[in-house]
Design a protein around this motif. Sequence first.
Motif, PDB file in Angstrom:
ATOM      1  N   VAL A  58      -3.981   3.323   8.664  1.00 48.37           N
ATOM      2  CA  VAL A  58      -3.217   3.062  10.178  1.00 48.37           C
ATOM      3  C   VAL A  58      -2.330   4.535  10.456  1.00 48.37           C
ATOM      4  CG1 VAL A  58      -2.931   0.616   9.854  1.00 48.37           C
ATOM      5  CG2 VAL A  58      -1.273   2.284   8.778  1.00 48.37           C
TER       6      VAL A  58
ATOM      7  N   GLN B 154       1.907   7.757   8.648  1.00 53.92           N
ATOM      8  CA  GLN B 154       0.158   6.897   8.461  1.00 53.92           C
ATOM      9  C   GLN B 154       0.204   6.813   6.988  1.00 53.92           C
ATOM     10  OE1 GLN B 154      -2.405  10.604   9.470  1.00 53.92           O
ATOM     11  NE2 GLN B 154      -2.885  10.558   7.440  1.00 53.92           N
TER      12      GLN B 154
ATOM     13  N   PRO C 283      -4.281  -4.692   9.674  1.00 52.45           N
ATOM     14  CA  PRO C 283      -3.584  -3.350  10.302  1.00 52.45           C
ATOM     15  C   PRO C 283      -2.537  -3.275  10.788  1.00 52.45           C
ATOM     16  CG  PRO C 283      -6.063  -3.697  11.030  1.00 52.45           C
ATOM     17  CD  PRO C 283      -5.465  -4.912  10.312  1.00 52.45           C
TER      18      PRO C 283
ATOM     19  N   ALA D 101       0.714  -1.061   9.206  1.00 50.95           N
ATOM     20  CA  ALA D 101       1.324   0.084  10.062  1.00 50.95           C
ATOM     21  C   ALA D 101       2.965  -0.272   9.844  1.00 50.95           C
ATOM     22  CB  ALA D 101       1.184  -0.203  11.504  1.00 50.95           C
TER      23      ALA D 101
ATOM     24  N   GLU E 188      -1.801  -0.831  20.976  1.00 50.39           N
ATOM     25  CA  GLU E 188      -2.555  -0.474  20.140  1.00 50.39           C
ATOM     26  C   GLU E 188      -3.589   0.210  20.597  1.00 50.39           C
ATOM     27  OE1 GLU E 188      -5.538  -2.768  16.912  1.00 50.39           O
ATOM     28  OE2 GLU E 188      -4.005  -4.149  17.815  1.00 50.39           O
TER      29      GLU E 188
ATOM     30  N   GLN F  85      -8.688   5.404  11.335  1.00 50.92           N
ATOM     31  CA  GLN F  85      -7.279   5.130  11.661  1.00 50.92           C
ATOM     32  C   GLN F  85      -7.293   4.012  12.668  1.00 50.92           C
ATOM     33  OE1 GLN F  85      -5.593   8.815  11.990  1.00 50.92           O
ATOM     34  NE2 GLN F  85      -4.902   8.908   9.901  1.00 50.92           N
ATOM     35  N   ARG F  86      -6.464   3.171  12.794  1.00 49.82           N
ATOM     36  CA  ARG F  86      -6.057   2.227  13.753  1.00 49.82           C
ATOM     37  C   ARG F  86      -4.328   2.702  14.108  1.00 49.82           C
ATOM     38  NH1 ARG F  86      -8.341  -0.157  17.478  1.00 49.82           N
ATOM     39  NH2 ARG F  86      -9.533  -1.570  16.441  1.00 49.82           N
TER      40      ARG F  86
END
Length: 179
Positions: free
Chosen positions: A17, A53, A62, A66, A84, A111-112
């Motif tokens: 994330v 991150q 996710p 985060a 998002e 990555q989200r």
Amino acid sequence: MTAPRPDRQSLPYRDCVGVTIFNQQGNVFIGRRIADHDSEDKTEVEAPWQMPQGGIDKGEDPLRAALRELHEETNITSVSLLAEAPEWIHYDLPDEALGIALKGKYRGQRQRWFAFAFTGKETEIDVHNPGAGKFTAEFDAWRWERLSRTPALIVPFKKDAYDQVVAAFADIPQRFTHI
């Protein structure tokens, strides 16, 4: 004799994330990586500024990842979700780091990214003792910066990913100027 580098295509991406925190002026939090930090990604110290991150634990949502990573790296918990990113954002490690960085198991990260409004007081931010010292410090300094400048501050191999983050959240800074 050095070990042969693994075939890039045979390695997976690590699911992670990324967190973009906006203050009331529409600027974002960036932290300066600790140069001698025993990071699994040694290449990050070349250009040490970045947004928080980290990895997604097995079975972890996710968004929850985060929020966890944000707290572990910055001590921040006072946030409100703004957006998002619509898609996963990828970056590949440079050839010289392949088979070394990210414990040698990954070709890069998938990555989200999430954008949050910081709703607390700046005294909440503690990059030196995040979680009241429960977590290892990853940053030795922090500051607020314009979102559009972040791709120029990150290590070169993450620049394209940061360009995508900027594009995904480009409208957010203007929201703060209209408050």
